[in-house]
Design a protein around this motif. Structure first.
Motif, PDB file in Angstrom:
ATOM      1  N   LEU A 308     -10.872  26.687 -29.538  1.00 18.85           N
ATOM      2  CA  LEU A 308     -11.924  27.148 -28.633  1.00 18.85           C
ATOM      3  C   LEU A 308     -11.507  28.356 -27.801  1.00 18.85           C
ATOM      4  O   LEU A 308     -12.368  29.059 -27.271  1.00 18.85           O
ATOM      5  CB  LEU A 308     -12.366  26.006 -27.708  1.00 18.85           C
ATOM      6  CG  LEU A 308     -13.109  24.853 -28.392  1.00 18.85           C
ATOM      7  CD1 LEU A 308     -13.414  23.751 -27.390  1.00 18.85           C
ATOM      8  CD2 LEU A 308     -14.399  25.347 -29.038  1.00 18.85           C
ATOM      9  N   PHE A 309     -10.213  28.599 -27.666  1.00 16.54           N
ATOM     10  CA  PHE A 309      -9.781  29.760 -26.883  1.00 16.54           C
ATOM     11  C   PHE A 309     -10.334  31.054 -27.479  1.00 16.54           C
ATOM     12  O   PHE A 309     -10.750  31.955 -26.741  1.00 16.54           O
ATOM     13  CB  PHE A 309      -8.257  29.811 -26.811  1.00 16.54           C
ATOM     14  CG  PHE A 309      -7.682  28.909 -25.759  1.00 16.54           C
ATOM     15  CD1 PHE A 309      -7.584  29.320 -24.438  1.00 16.54           C
ATOM     16  CD2 PHE A 309      -7.262  27.627 -26.085  1.00 16.54           C
ATOM     17  CE1 PHE A 309      -7.061  28.488 -23.462  1.00 16.54           C
ATOM     18  CE2 PHE A 309      -6.734  26.790 -25.115  1.00 16.54           C
ATOM     19  CZ  PHE A 309      -6.636  27.213 -23.804  1.00 16.54           C
ATOM     20  N   SER A 310     -10.386  31.155 -28.792  1.00 16.38           N
ATOM     21  CA  SER A 310     -10.931  32.369 -29.408  1.00 16.38           C
ATOM     22  C   SER A 310     -12.430  32.472 -29.179  1.00 16.38           C
ATOM     23  O   SER A 310     -12.967  33.574 -28.999  1.00 16.38           O
ATOM     24  CB  SER A 310     -10.619  32.383 -30.912  1.00 16.38           C
ATOM     25  OG  SER A 310     -11.213  31.280 -31.557  1.00 16.38           O
ATOM     26  N   LEU A 311     -13.120  31.323 -29.172  1.00 18.38           N
ATOM     27  CA  LEU A 311     -14.561  31.334 -28.916  1.00 18.38           C
ATOM     28  C   LEU A 311     -14.854  31.813 -27.495  1.00 18.38           C
ATOM     29  O   LEU A 311     -15.709  32.685 -27.277  1.00 18.38           O
ATOM     30  CB  LEU A 311     -15.135  29.931 -29.131  1.00 18.38           C
ATOM     31  CG  LEU A 311     -16.617  29.744 -28.782  1.00 18.38           C
ATOM     32  CD1 LEU A 311     -17.498  30.584 -29.693  1.00 18.38           C
ATOM     33  CD2 LEU A 311     -17.007  28.271 -28.874  1.00 18.38           C
ATOM     34  N   TYR A 312     -14.155  31.246 -26.514  1.00 22.86           N
ATOM     35  CA  TYR A 312     -14.347  31.661 -25.124  1.00 22.86           C
ATOM     36  C   TYR A 312     -13.948  33.128 -24.952  1.00 22.86           C
ATOM     37  O   TYR A 312     -14.599  33.871 -24.213  1.00 22.86           O
ATOM     38  CB  TYR A 312     -13.527  30.776 -24.189  1.00 22.86           C
ATOM     39  CG  TYR A 312     -14.169  29.446 -23.839  1.00 22.86           C
ATOM     40  CD1 TYR A 312     -14.626  29.186 -22.554  1.00 22.86           C
ATOM     41  CD2 TYR A 312     -14.301  28.445 -24.797  1.00 22.86           C
ATOM     42  CE1 TYR A 312     -15.194  27.962 -22.217  1.00 22.86           C
ATOM     43  CE2 TYR A 312     -14.866  27.214 -24.477  1.00 22.86           C
ATOM     44  CZ  TYR A 312     -15.309  26.980 -23.189  1.00 22.86           C
ATOM     45  OH  TYR A 312     -15.876  25.765 -22.868  1.00 22.86           O
ATOM     46  N   GLY A 313     -12.876  33.526 -25.625  1.00 25.32           N
ATOM     47  CA  GLY A 313     -12.448  34.919 -25.543  1.00 25.32           C
ATOM     48  C   GLY A 313     -13.493  35.865 -26.104  1.00 25.32           C
ATOM     49  O   GLY A 313     -13.772  36.926 -25.519  1.00 25.32           O
TER      50      GLY A 313
END
Length: 368
Positions: A308-313
């Motif tokens: 999810l870090f890439s999604l939020y990023g």
């Protein structure tokens, strides 16, 4: 019966938001208490509160109280209580009792005494499935009698048939819109719209229509109900303002979510645009800057946190590049994910219970 105390419940952590809404709707004497807001009013005020409050969960009418230091005294005073002023003998009732810090400490024993008084002295029918719920709270030897006038929780507006995974309840969505400063006069974009809750609520606020216009309530089965007055109140709540010159847009990468959200908006009778798109493809509508509000996956139940870090990023990058002047609101249970957006987040307020988790609203000022 004149004015009495009315208690509107809400999700713990949203009491201040509900209090502001109660005051804005013109109810008097609003006071914050744990789990909600109390105010003074009459039965028509109870109906209006159920019809118009967006961030409330239920509306309880506190119809009386008396001291009871032991079960025999509870039995005697419950039999003398004027149940007929509120309850109908042809409408079944369900009784819930809680005892705290009192000489009467056994909930079930107290409930049996109240139920016996209802059936033997007032002729009231009992049912475990009854929509009308009598809530008796014995605290510090004071027995307070309330009627749940809502029935189903107020987040069930009556027009949202389709829901996705981990949906945001309508009353919570309305509260978060309020906390983001939304008043109905600006565009709202939700790039992970799911079943469309945020943008549908925003469109209803802009149109000035009541959240409870499409449903029934438990108070319609009470002896205090006036059908003619209620019909006039409800008819007025159906009136729309002139179509606002704003846009309410939702997008999601899931085609099933888009169809569900579109159908929900049609049942609600509001103008909302839904499109299938990934976060990286998000573009602002052709309007003055408004509000982007989103309830992304948290990784606690849906999605794997590391992924999810890439999604939020990606969400933060898109907003910073394309949404200059827009404010942002992100609801998540994970502060690390919120920071991964790279957005200039403001200090957060207290956590809010949501589906067994604690979430927070992360806001920004207008983006540079």
């Amino acid at each position: 019966m004149g004015n009495f105390e009315i208690f509107a419940t809400t999700t713990p952590g949203l009491e201040h938001t509900l209090c502001a809404e109660v005051a804005e709707l013109g109810f008097t004497g609003a006071q914050i208490v744990p789990g909600g807001v109390t105010f003074e009013g009459s039965w028509p005020d109870v109906w209006r509160a159920n019809l118009w409050l967006r961030s409330a969960g239920r509306v309880l009418a506190r119809v009386g109280s008396f001291r009871a230091f032991h079960l025999a005294q509870l039995d005697k005073r419950a039999r003398k209580f004027d149940w007929a002023a509120f309850l109908r003998t042809d409408v079944p009732v369900r009784v819930e009792v809680t005892c705290r810090k009192s000489k009467i400490y056994h909930d079930n024993a107290a409930r049996q005494r109240v139920e016996r008084a209802l059936t033997e002295s007032a002729g009231v029918t009992l049912s475990a499935e009854a929509e009308v719920v009598l809530k008796v709270r014995i605290f510090d030897d004071l027995c307070t009698i309330s009627i749940d006038t809502s029935g189903e929780s107020l987040h069930k507006r009556g027009h949202k048939a389709g829901v996705g995974k981990a949906p945001m309840r309508e009353n919570m969505a309305a509260a978060f819109l309020w906390q983001c400063g939304f008043t109905g006069s600006e565009a709202v974009v939700d790039p992970m719209c799911g079943s469309g809750t945020f943008v549908i609520e925003a469109a209803e606020i802009a149109a000035g229509i009541a959240p409870g216009r499409s449903r029934t309530f438990a108070f319609e089965q009470l002896a205090t109900f006036d059908a003619a007055t209620w019909a006039a109140m409800r008819a007025k709540a159906q009136d729309h303002k002139a179509d606002p010159d704003t846009l309410f847009c939702g997008s999601d990468r899931d085609a099933g979510a888009i169809k569900m959200a579109t159908d929900n908006a049609a049942r609600a009778g509001v103008g909302v645009t839904f499109t299938r798109a990934a976060v990286s493809d998000l573009t602002p509508p052709d309007t003055p800057p408004g509000l982007v509000i989103v309830n992304p996956p948290y990784g606690a139940r849906i999605g794997e946190r590391k992924l999810l870090f890439s999604l939020y990023g990606a969400l933060g990058k898109t907003l910073l590049e394309r949404f200059s002047g827009w404010r942002v609101g992100i609801i998540t249970s994970d502060g690390g994910l919120a920071k991964a957006t790279g957005l200039p987040l403001l200090p957060t307020e207290g956590p809010i219970a949501h589906g067994g988790l604690k979430v927070q609203l992360y806001r920004t000022d207008p983006l540079p």
